[in-house]
Design an enzyme around this catalytic site. Sequence first.
Site, PDB file in Angstrom:
ATOM      1  N   SER A 201       0.655  -1.068  -0.036  1.00  0.00           N
ATOM      2  CA  SER A 201       0.023   0.049   0.164  1.00  0.00           C
ATOM      3  C   SER A 201       0.970   1.259  -0.170  1.00  0.00           C
ATOM      4  O   SER A 201       1.718   1.445  -0.840  1.00  0.00           O
ATOM      5  CB  SER A 201      -0.871   0.013   1.042  1.00  0.00           C
ATOM      6  N   ASP A 302      -9.926  -4.430  -5.461  1.00  0.00           N
ATOM      7  CA  ASP A 302      -9.182  -3.377  -4.341  1.00  0.00           C
ATOM      8  C   ASP A 302      -9.759  -1.911  -4.720  1.00  0.00           C
ATOM      9  O   ASP A 302      -9.512  -1.309  -5.727  1.00  0.00           O
ATOM     10  CB  ASP A 302      -7.721  -3.229  -4.527  1.00  0.00           C
ATOM     11  N   HIS A 334      -8.497  -4.832  -0.770  1.00  0.00           N
ATOM     12  CA  HIS A 334      -7.030  -4.195  -0.350  1.00  0.00           C
ATOM     13  C   HIS A 334      -6.381  -5.102   0.777  1.00  0.00           C
ATOM     14  O   HIS A 334      -5.291  -5.043   0.810  1.00  0.00           O
ATOM     15  CB  HIS A 334      -7.282  -2.884  -0.006  1.00  0.00           C
TER      16      HIS A 334
END
Length: 393
Positions: A201, A302, A334
């Site tokens: 991320s 995601d 995600h």
Amino acid sequence: MKTTSDSLRHRTTTTGRISGNASPACFSRSQSFSRDIGHAASETYLMSRLAFTLLRYLGLGRRWMLRLLALLLYAMLLMPGFLRVVYQFCVSSQVRRSIIYGDQPRNRLDLYLPNNIDSPKPVVIFVTGGAWIIGYKAWGALLGLQLAQRDIIVASIDYRNFPQGTISDMVEDVSQGISFVCKNISEYGGDPNRIYLMGQSAGAHISSCALFQQAIKEFKGDSISWSISQIKAYFGLSGVYHLPNLIEHFERRGLHRSIFLSIMEGEESLKQFSPEMFVEDPSVKNAFSILPRIILFHGTEDFTIPPHASITFVETLKRIGVQADLILYKGKTHTDLFVQDPLRGGKDELFDYIVDYIHAGDVDALAKVAMAPPRKRLCPELLLKLAGIVSPF
């Protein structure tokens, strides 16, 4: 004059983190109960402070109150798994916690070591996510513990978060952490010739910036403390690589434009911290020929960072001649790839890919992996499914 090794031994001994002997076989196998409780308390305090910092910047409007409630429910559903990971992290003799790698606040890293270091082991340097505001090295505990069971050392790097620092501080911290690992990992049984860099991320964004900016430094002949040649591959999980393309998306998700631009040091700095943009700069284009193989992973569902972020970056890298691959996981969100799937145990496509890639060519290591028991389930399937439904990510 003290050598690097002497300095390291002195520093880690005086902080009480690990034994003064650099050999992992000589580290103490027992830790005092009071030290474990104290460490757990300090971890809990810091995580709580990070959460409140995030809320302060995001505000307490109706939308964010609903997201907060969803986050709390998500965490409660996964609590059985989280508690087992926290317990292992706090008491395991194979975890070297909070090793100092620099002079700035949060310049610490955690090391996850295999049980038996009978030969130099490959190393993954991991940079956690957290929206540039709540990133923390302990978020890498589950990955670190599980990779260590497959004979891979993991160094999870902490770094300054906003508002303690802005993006240039974060990249500087991560680069310094990478340098520390490259120089000192052999002291812990790691192979300095088999180091892999991985980010998740926001951590994928920060670590990719560190890697690509390092390539530019080497191209320009600037002074460096570590070399691209020491990194065998880069793994980017659900990352951000083109900041301007995602400003409006993050705004809709609640990360207000003004806060985002403050983190990124203003709109004029977005290109400087967007790897997808600066790799096409003609003045430094040739710098990226020395990059290791880039492998990006993304879930097709995601909604926090759309998979298009990885798709377009890989296309750009291939266009300039960089070895790059993209692996998309159908239906994954995600958090599926980094939280729910690892808690599920057993077979895990992403985990198995990384392990097989790192051990490729090492017949003995692959044989040990093949004979290793399946990873344990840490959370009931019903709770994992419910968590996926209520997840605010």
